[in-house]
Design an enzyme around this catalytic site. Structure first.
Site, PDB file in Angstrom:
ATOM      1  N   GLY A 214      12.844  63.154 -55.528  1.00 27.30           N
ATOM      2  CA  GLY A 214      13.322  63.882 -54.359  1.00 27.30           C
ATOM      3  C   GLY A 214      13.334  65.378 -54.677  1.00 27.30           C
TER       4      GLY A 214
ATOM      5  N   SER B 147       8.662  62.871 -61.040  1.00 27.26           N
ATOM      6  CA  SER B 147       8.691  63.872 -59.985  1.00 27.26           C
ATOM      7  C   SER B 147       9.942  64.740 -60.161  1.00 27.26           C
ATOM      8  CB  SER B 147       8.631  63.176 -58.626  1.00 27.26           C
ATOM      9  OG  SER B 147       8.380  64.090 -57.577  1.00 27.26           O
ATOM     10  N   TRP B 148      10.804  64.870 -59.148  1.00 28.83           N
ATOM     11  CA  TRP B 148      12.060  65.588 -59.358  1.00 28.83           C
ATOM     12  C   TRP B 148      12.854  64.962 -60.504  1.00 28.83           C
ATOM     13  CZ3 TRP B 148      15.349  69.395 -59.358  1.00 28.83           C
ATOM     14  CH2 TRP B 148      16.709  69.119 -59.534  1.00 28.83           C
TER      15      TRP B 148
ATOM     16  N   ASP C  15      -2.806  63.627 -58.430  1.00 32.24           N
ATOM     17  CA  ASP C  15      -1.472  63.875 -57.894  1.00 32.24           C
ATOM     18  C   ASP C  15      -1.496  65.247 -57.216  1.00 32.24           C
ATOM     19  OD1 ASP C  15       1.225  64.435 -57.466  1.00 32.24           O
ATOM     20  OD2 ASP C  15       1.870  63.656 -59.415  1.00 32.24           O
TER      21      ASP C  15
ATOM     22  N   HIS D 219       0.385  60.455 -57.041  1.00 35.74           N
ATOM     23  CA  HIS D 219       1.734  60.836 -57.469  1.00 35.74           C
ATOM     24  C   HIS D 219       2.660  59.646 -57.724  1.00 35.74           C
ATOM     25  CE1 HIS D 219       5.298  63.308 -57.824  1.00 35.74           C
ATOM     26  NE2 HIS D 219       5.889  62.686 -56.818  1.00 35.74           N
TER      27      HIS D 219
END
Length: 313
Positions: free
Chosen positions: A40, A107-108, A264, A292
């Site tokens: 996120g 990711s985050w 990605d 991703h």
């Protein structure tokens, strides 16, 4: 990935007067502890996130970050910064009487894992990172302003639709105004469009199930508002902070595996490569046929191989 399992404990942890976090534990109660840090920010955890770990060997801890998933209050931006989340991870570690644990994030989640490890290197046994994101201005510009738009023009057209043409020179800032509008419909329309853009670009082959997720108002609002809040504030960090040599020196001794999709576009491979260059001791795998998502076959296989490899530590 390992078969789906159910948690043997779900609980709440009050971390401030405002925020209460939801967390769960599954797998081996006496196993080596690992914390899964979701993406996120604002994404929340999913039952399938347990499946990156061997349940016979790992004590698997999942936590919904502030404002996300089942944590309350939902979509709250107050007292919600990178450094608040790092304090929360430490509070949960102490609550569970864990001395050191493995840290897994994509990711985050990779951003938060790096920031946490650099803040508390003595508490981290290993790092497994996927889809590297360090929240530099150049990374945000590629995905939200000029870059991914060249590869997904039809999805980009839907993404920019809520924003007046005169305001499109800074999409993150323009969305910030709409995502914080007092008008419910303005806010939700922006949230759905912001979320759909990411869901439409996350896999090498677009996944209709992910697109459908963006139509769920509660999920979209938390995901979009919290992401945008972090991005408009540059992650509450200096630009390039996580890649600075003095920060990497703090974690250079920690075993680390990086898994990165070649295609990605949400978190392009250039960032994973930059991390590898400043941290040559880390192992970098670039998956030749992945985007991703952690769910793409080549990516998930390498992530499980990494957690299997660290299970004995």
């Amino acid at each position: 990935m390992y078969p789906l399992i159910e948690p043997h404990l779900t609980d709440k942890l009050k971390v401030s007067d405002l925020h209460t976090l939801h967390y769960e534990i599954s797998g081996n109660k006496e196993g080596t502890p690992v914390i899964f840090l979701h993406g996120g920010p604002g994404g929340g955890c999913d039952a399938r996130d347990r499946s990156f770990f061997d349940p016979a060997k790992y004590k698997i801890v999942l936590m919904d970050q502030r404002g996300s998933g089942k944590s309350t209050p939902m979509a709250s931006l107050e007292e919600n910064t990178t450094w608040d989340l790092i304090k929360d991870i430490e509070k949960l570690r102490e609550q569970l009487s864990i001395e050191k644990w493995h840290v897994f994030g994509g990711s985050w989640g990779s951003t938060l894992a790096l920031a946490y490890a650099q803040s508390h290197p003595d508490r981290v046994k290993s790092l497994v990172l996927r889809g590297i994101f360090t929240l530099r201005k150049s990374e945000l510009r590629f995905f939200y302003q000029d870059g991914a738009s060249h590869l997904f023009p039809e999805a980009w057209e839907e993404y920019v639709a809520p924003i007046p043409e005169a305001e499109r020179n800074d999409m993150v800032l323009a969305y910030h105004a709409q995502l914080n509008s007092a008008d419910d419909e303005t806010r939700l329309r922006a949230a759905r469009a912001w979320t759909k853009w990411e869901m439409a670009t996350s896999k090498l082959y677009v996944d209709p199930a992910q697109i459908a997720q963006s139509e769920k108002d509660d999920f979209a609002e938390a995901f979009a508002r919290i992401e945008n809040h972090y991005f408009v504030n540059d992650g509450f960090m200096r630009d390039g902070q996580l890649l600075a040599e003095q920060e990497i020196d703090k974690i250079r001794h920690i075993p680390c595996v990086i898994v990165q999709g070649r295609y990605d576009v949400v978190c392009p491979a250039t960032t994973a490569y930059a991390l590898k260059k400043v941290w040559p001791e880390a192992t970098l795998h670039i998956v030749p046929d992945a985007g991703h998502s952690s769910r793409e076959a080549g990516t998930s296989k390498l992530l499980v191989q990494a957690t299997d490899g660290f299970a004995h530590l």
